[in-house]
Design a protein around this motif. Structure first.
Motif, PDB file in Angstrom:
ATOM      1  N   ASP A 135      -1.963  -3.318  12.708  1.00 13.44           N
ATOM      2  CA  ASP A 135      -0.674  -2.723  12.345  1.00 13.44           C
ATOM      3  C   ASP A 135       0.318  -3.817  11.947  1.00 13.44           C
ATOM      4  O   ASP A 135       1.050  -3.682  10.961  1.00 13.44           O
ATOM      5  CB  ASP A 135      -0.142  -1.917  13.533  1.00 13.44           C
ATOM      6  N   TRP A 136       0.338  -4.904  12.711  1.00 12.09           N
ATOM      7  CA  TRP A 136       1.238  -6.018  12.421  1.00 12.09           C
ATOM      8  C   TRP A 136       0.920  -6.638  11.060  1.00 12.09           C
ATOM      9  O   TRP A 136       1.823  -6.931  10.261  1.00 12.09           O
ATOM     10  CB  TRP A 136       1.129  -7.064  13.528  1.00 12.09           C
ATOM     11  N   ALA A 183      -0.698  -5.228   8.450  1.00 13.68           N
ATOM     12  CA  ALA A 183      -0.395  -4.313   7.348  1.00 13.68           C
ATOM     13  C   ALA A 183       1.105  -4.224   7.110  1.00 13.68           C
ATOM     14  O   ALA A 183       1.562  -4.160   5.966  1.00 13.68           O
ATOM     15  CB  ALA A 183      -0.977  -2.933   7.652  1.00 13.68           C
ATOM     16  N   ARG A 184       1.862  -4.242   8.184  1.00  8.72           N
ATOM     17  CA  ARG A 184       3.316  -4.073   8.090  1.00  8.72           C
ATOM     18  C   ARG A 184       4.014  -5.340   7.627  1.00  8.72           C
ATOM     19  O   ARG A 184       4.949  -5.282   6.821  1.00  8.72           O
ATOM     20  CB  ARG A 184       3.836  -3.638   9.467  1.00  8.72           C
ATOM     21  N   ASN A 185       3.599  -6.486   8.109  1.00  3.38           N
ATOM     22  CA  ASN A 185       4.316  -7.730   7.852  1.00  3.38           C
ATOM     23  C   ASN A 185       3.697  -8.597   6.759  1.00  3.38           C
ATOM     24  O   ASN A 185       4.414  -9.317   6.060  1.00  3.38           O
ATOM     25  CB  ASN A 185       4.393  -8.563   9.134  1.00  3.38           C
ATOM     26  N   GLY A 243       1.060  -7.342   4.544  1.00  2.00           N
ATOM     27  CA  GLY A 243       0.701  -6.532   3.389  1.00  2.00           C
ATOM     28  C   GLY A 243      -0.768  -6.478   3.081  1.00  2.00           C
ATOM     29  O   GLY A 243      -1.144  -6.180   1.935  1.00  2.00           O
ATOM     30  N   ALA A 281      -0.808   3.842   7.646  1.00  2.00           N
ATOM     31  CA  ALA A 281       0.612   3.986   7.975  1.00  2.00           C
ATOM     32  C   ALA A 281       1.491   3.055   7.153  1.00  2.00           C
ATOM     33  O   ALA A 281       2.688   3.313   6.992  1.00  2.00           O
ATOM     34  CB  ALA A 281       0.824   3.716   9.462  1.00  2.00           C
ATOM     35  N   HIS A 282       0.905   1.978   6.607  1.00  2.00           N
ATOM     36  CA  HIS A 282       1.727   0.958   5.952  1.00  2.00           C
ATOM     37  C   HIS A 282       1.276   0.606   4.533  1.00  2.00           C
ATOM     38  O   HIS A 282       2.043  -0.016   3.803  1.00  2.00           O
ATOM     39  CB  HIS A 282       1.745  -0.319   6.794  1.00  2.00           C
ATOM     40  N   ARG A 283       0.021   0.964   4.175  1.00  2.00           N
ATOM     41  CA  ARG A 283      -0.487   0.539   2.871  1.00  2.00           C
ATOM     42  C   ARG A 283      -0.978   1.745   2.085  1.00  2.00           C
ATOM     43  O   ARG A 283      -1.647   2.626   2.631  1.00  2.00           O
ATOM     44  CB  ARG A 283      -1.654  -0.454   3.036  1.00  2.00           C
TER      45      ARG A 283
END
Length: 1004
Positions: free
Chosen positions: A767-768, A770-772, A774, A799-801
């Motif tokens: 998660d970290w 993907a979120r930070n 990319g 959730a992020h990509r």
């Protein structure tokens, strides 16, 4: 009594040392130092002391105050060199123990700098799985020199000039022994025990000084003494990790517990500690369940007891005080805690700096532990006892087991239709056979389906079968996975002939099988199998391309075995119910229009109240449709390289392996975030995706959390015989399995369990990233984690990509080291959440059948497509499955095929595989296959031969289905370097094929 023994031992050690070396020698302690000067670690080892000789002399002596954790140091070689690195032959060992070494040596260059190297090693084994042994002491002293300095006389040796210890140095700062790895001397240990009479002692320690020795007292603690206040500091909003170091010199402790008073500050300020993380005592497991565990500590152990506390972002800055209490059956000890909260507020609990160990809180994460839907799946639709999921239906019988299963996936596998295909010929059933005959469960209540969330439903059923009560709890998930927990309880003493599961597959659907020691092939008319702990086998998959089912037989004690070379380090636990001491097994037989799979367990006796668990895992395939246009548009470059180079090749997706500048450490991609983000941002600007290597199976020794993980015993780090690369042997306590090593960057890994709270850390890490950073997805190089974790991975990325990608590589697991398992079967539970397969090293693309290709390599029966690896694969056979090899791996270059795809427009075509009943081009042979890529007015036909000799085949073309007028049609093969020459064929002309080769024809 224990104290007396320790004091006597310490006194003896001191006397032995003082008889040889001056008393001041042990006071020559220095701060840990390292050097940027490199030396050949393979010649001298990782460690040395610098020694200065003031004046020339025949011999000098020196005492090295090394305080080593290595109990075998007295057996190891010591090498003394001059400043140029030339070894000195005349070195006399006067005394060597863990605390110090007193040496006499010949200063051959006169006054100046000398080096004392210790723990030199010899490496054998492979470069990626090294075996290291520490060199034994070797006496190279010349007798003439020995006589000259009076080596036989302790008094003469005592009179030798003394060299000065300049300091400890390591070949690399990472290899250096830390302050927490310097042992207390026997005298210091005895002094601590003399002062502190408690049955166990507490030493507070901050996160910067993680405990590294679990059965030896560090000098740092001996100097400080037990019970002293622990001083900590943190920013507001930070997760603060620290340790309560517990030492048990006198007795073992049982049922250790920890309480921690709230921290009190000035003017009524308070920090609540009710949510303190007590990592050794419980938390949240990888399935999301909270747990507590009984914690014992053996005598003589040092237990760090890692704790973690979230400092509120609105905490008042200032000084806080509290008390931590450790309680056991031997009483309790209290440790004062003093915390300084800074005015600054830190973001994200401090997670952006893994070195500060704020991420330990991730161990208890429940992130993405839910029953939400993951694309492309649809919610489970409940209509009475019929459960509908994407492309499949399950009807639940009165006993809770599947009464019927059907699939609406079309044979082409590119769509879902409306015509169901039955997978079962009759209901599944659990049969209990005793002296009175065979009993089928008589339901006592109708199963009631409960919706737990959009993606999961559950039901319970109770039945009676002879003298057994049968309680069934079943679950179905949106991806097609079914979980059965079945308890059979004897209501009276009974003697049984058998308890068996009967799965009556529909005969036409049971075309292929993998598992139970059989590589993928067509189903055998009869097949028998028995349980064997040497084999990682507990089930199989049976089915056809568009309708199949995996079954796995387990009990309540199941644990996921290790895989990928390490199966025998943690093999399959034989299920007590199914195995029944070797009496159980599986038989399969074709009987008319059905294919019967019977899992039997054989005779046994049960007493009243005895309960057996006959658990079953089912997975209904395919999980989803294949998507050839998307597959062909995503062209992989599997190597770290410049983006200009990758763009020029025509790739659109980059896989970044470990051991690269932006992702150096295996399965720990967090230590070069700026470099990784810059690369990914640049790729995104070019319209490319970037995926990284990161999995659970082994963990880099560079992960800052390793000491904390080691303190948790075998929860996360798998137990083993130790060994491997030198860092592992020198800094871990030996209970581990050495794994992959990259000598170029000095990265060594250890095996982890794959079913632990490290999975929670892994999800938070994804998660970290993907979120930070990319990242667009993952490249998985074999995996040890289960489908629960894979679902969470998918959710974290999604959730992020946009359109995240996960591809799985596996080396062929069908070998003795891996327990003769099938890679496809091993990873079928993860397949619903994968996008692509890469199977892989040691797969045979030349001598295996089309059925093997279909079921073991291609992924198509499960809703996936893949690529080839070993020796470049077979490009002709690959094309009938939509597969090429991957750039820039050796053995093949797909760029010319990619160009042919683009010239035809393959991304705008529909793939109609040879397995589909309506494929419009056929060869009339089982050993020569044709797959069609159809567009408006033209088609690309991939033909490949499995025939043992050169042959010719006329093509059987359904011109109407192709939408082409045969009178005007042309059949051409464009020149593709390394694949085929240019050639034209007439309609009806036989196509020549060499063994193992084929053609790519365009019909228009």
């Amino acid at each position: 009594m224990m104290l007396d023994r320790l004091q006597r031992a310490a006194a003896v050690a001191v006397l032995a040392t003082s008889a040889i070396a001056p008393a001041c020698a042990l006071a020559q302690d220095e701060k840990i130092a390292t050097t940027m000067e490199k030396w050949d670690r393979y010649a001298f080892g990782n460690h040395r002391y610098a020694v200065d000789v003031a004046t020339a002399a025949p011999a000098v002596q020196v005492t090295i105050p090394w305080r080593l954790r290595d109990r075998a140091i007295g057996e190891h070689r010591i090498i003394v060199t001059d400043s140029a690195g030339h070894p000195i032959a005349n070195v006399l060992r006067r005394h060597v123990d863990q605390v110090s070494a007193t040496l006499a040596f010949e200063p051959v260059q006169g006054a100046g700098r000398y080096y004392v190297y210790f723990q030199p090693f010899q490496q054998t084994g492979s470069r990626n799985y090294p075996k290291l042994s520490y060199l034994p002491w070797q006496d190279t002293v010349a007798s003439t020199w020995s006589a000259r300095i009076g080596a036989a006389s302790p008094l003469r040796l005592d009179a030798l000039p003394r060299a000065k210890v300049a300091g400890y140095e390591a070949v690399d700062p990472f290899d250096a022994y830390t302050e927490m790895e310097r042992i207390a001397s026997p005298v210091e240990t005895a002094r601590v025990l003399h002062v502190a009479q408690a049955p166990f002692l507490l030493f507070g320690e901050d996160r910067a000084h993680p405990v590294r020795m679990f059965d030896q007292l560090p000098q740092r603690w001996a100097a400080r003494g037990p019970g002293k206040p622990l001083h900590l500091s943190a920013a507001r909003g930070e997760f603060l990790s620290f340790q309560l170091g517990l030492w048990t010199p006198k007795r073992a402790l049982n049922d250790v517990r920890i309480t921690f008073d709230s921290l009190q500050g000035a003017n009524g300020a308070r920090i609540d500690t009710s949510k303190l993380h007590r990592f050794a005592l419980g938390g949240s497991d990888y399935t999301g369940r909270s747990f507590t565990q009984h914690h014992d500590v053996k005598q003589g152990a040092i237990d760090p007891l890692w704790l973690g506390l979230d400092i509120p972002a609105d905490a008042k800055p200032g000084h806080y005080k509290g008390v931590a209490t450790v309680t056991s059956d031997a009483g309790s000890q209290r440790l004062p805690i003093e915390l300084e909260v800074a005015a600054a507020t830190i973001a994200a609990h401090g997670d952006d700096k893994p070195q500060n160990l704020t991420r330990l809180r991730w161990l208890d994460s429940t992130l993405y532990q839910d029953d939400s839907i993951v694309a492309p799946y649809t919610p489970v639709n409940v209509q009475g006892n019929v459960l509908a999921i994407l492309g499949r239906h399950v009807r639940i019988g009165g006993d809770g087991l599947p009464a019927a299963i059907d699939s609406e996936f079309t044979p082409r596998m590119t769509s879902i239709g409306k015509t169901p295909r039955a997978l079962l010929a009759a209901p599944m059933r659990l049969v209990v056979e005793d002296g009175q005959g065979a009993h089928v469960a008589a339901p006592q209540n109708a199963p009631v389906v409960e919706t737990l969330g959009p993606a999961r439903v559950r039901w319970n059923a109770r039945s009676v079968a002879g003298a057994l009560q049968q309680d069934v709890q079943g679950e179905l998930e949106a991806d097609g996975s079914m979980h059965y927990r079945i308890a059979l309880k004897a209501t009276q003493a009974t003697t049984l002939r058998d308890i068996r599961l009967e799965i009556p597959f529909a005969g036409d659907a049971a075309r292929y099988m993998i598992g139970l020691g059989r590589p993928g092939d067509e189903t055998a008319d009869r097949f028998d199998w028995k349980w064997d702990v040497q084999k990682n086998q507990d089930g199989a998959w049976v089915g056809d391309v568009n309708a199949g089912m995996e079954f796995r037989l387990r009990d309540e004690h199941y644990e996921r075995p290790l895989n990928t070379n390490f199966y025998h380090d943690k093999p399959l636990k034989m299920p007590r119910s199914w195995d029944n001491g070797g009496k159980g097994g599986i038989r399969m037989a074709r009987d008319g229009d059905r294919y019967d799979v019977v899992a039997f367990s054989g005779p046994r006796t049960m007493q009243a109240g005895d309960t057996l668990r006959y658990d079953i895992e089912l997975r209904i395939t395919p999980f989803k449709t294949i998507n050839p246009p998307r597959h062909f548009a995503q062209r992989y470059f599997h190597k770290y390289a410049s983006l200009d180079e990758i763009t020029g090749i025509g790739a659109t997706v980059v896989n970044i392996h470990h051991a690269t500048p932006i992702n150096p450490w295996i399965n720990y991609p967090f230590l070069e975030p700026a470099k990784m983000k810059a690369y990914i941002d640049a790729a995104h600007a070019r319209g490319m995706k970037v995926k990284i290597y990161n999995t659970i199976r082994e963990l880099s020794d560079h992960a800052p959390e390793v000491p904390a993980l080691e303190s948790l015993g075998n929860e996360i780090i798998s137990p083993g015989k130790g060994g491997g690369w030198s860092w592992l042997q020198e800094h871990l306590d030996g209970d581990y399995i050495a794994a992959w090593h990259v000598p170029e960057i000095r990265d060594a890994a250890i095996i982890n369990s794959g079913a632990s709270r490290w999975n929670n850390y892994y999800i938070e890490g994804m998660d970290w990233l993907a979120r930070n950073i990319g990242i667009d997805g993952l490249y998985l190089d074999d995996v040890a984690f289960d489908r629960v974790t894979m679902k969470r991975v998918r959710k974290a990325l999604a959730a992020h990509r946009p359109d995240p990608l996960i591809d799985l590589h596996s080396a062929n697991q069908y070998n003795e080291r891996d327990g003769w398992n099938s890679s496809a079967l091993l990873y079928m539970e993860q397949m619903p959440y994968l996008d692509r397969l890469w199977f892989g090293e040691y797969f045979d693309y030349q001598k295996t059948s089309p059925a093997y290709w279909l079921t073991e390599i291609s992924g198509i029966p499960y809703g996936l497509m893949g690529e080839m690896l070993q020796d470049g694969g077979n490009p002709w056979r690959g094309m009938v499955f939509g597969m090429t090899n991957r750039m820039p791996w050796t053995g093949g270059d797909p760029r010319n095929l990619w160009k042919a795809w683009d010239a035809f427009g393959i991304e705008q075509s529909e793939m109609i595989g040879w397995w589909a009943t309506d494929v419009p081009v056929k060869t009339g042979r089982k050993d020569v296959l044709a797959t069609v890529y159809q567009r408006q007015g033209k088609a690309m036909v991939a033909i490949a031969s499995w025939a043992p000799q050169a042959t010719t085949v006329p093509l059987q073309i359904d011109w109407k289905a192709l939408g082409i007028d045969p009178a005007k049609a042309t059949i051409t093969a464009s020149a593709i370097d390394g694949f085929q020459p240019a050639r034209s064929f007439k309609s009806g002309e036989a196509i020549p094929l060499e063994p193992g080769k084929g053609w790519l024809l365009v019909v228009q």
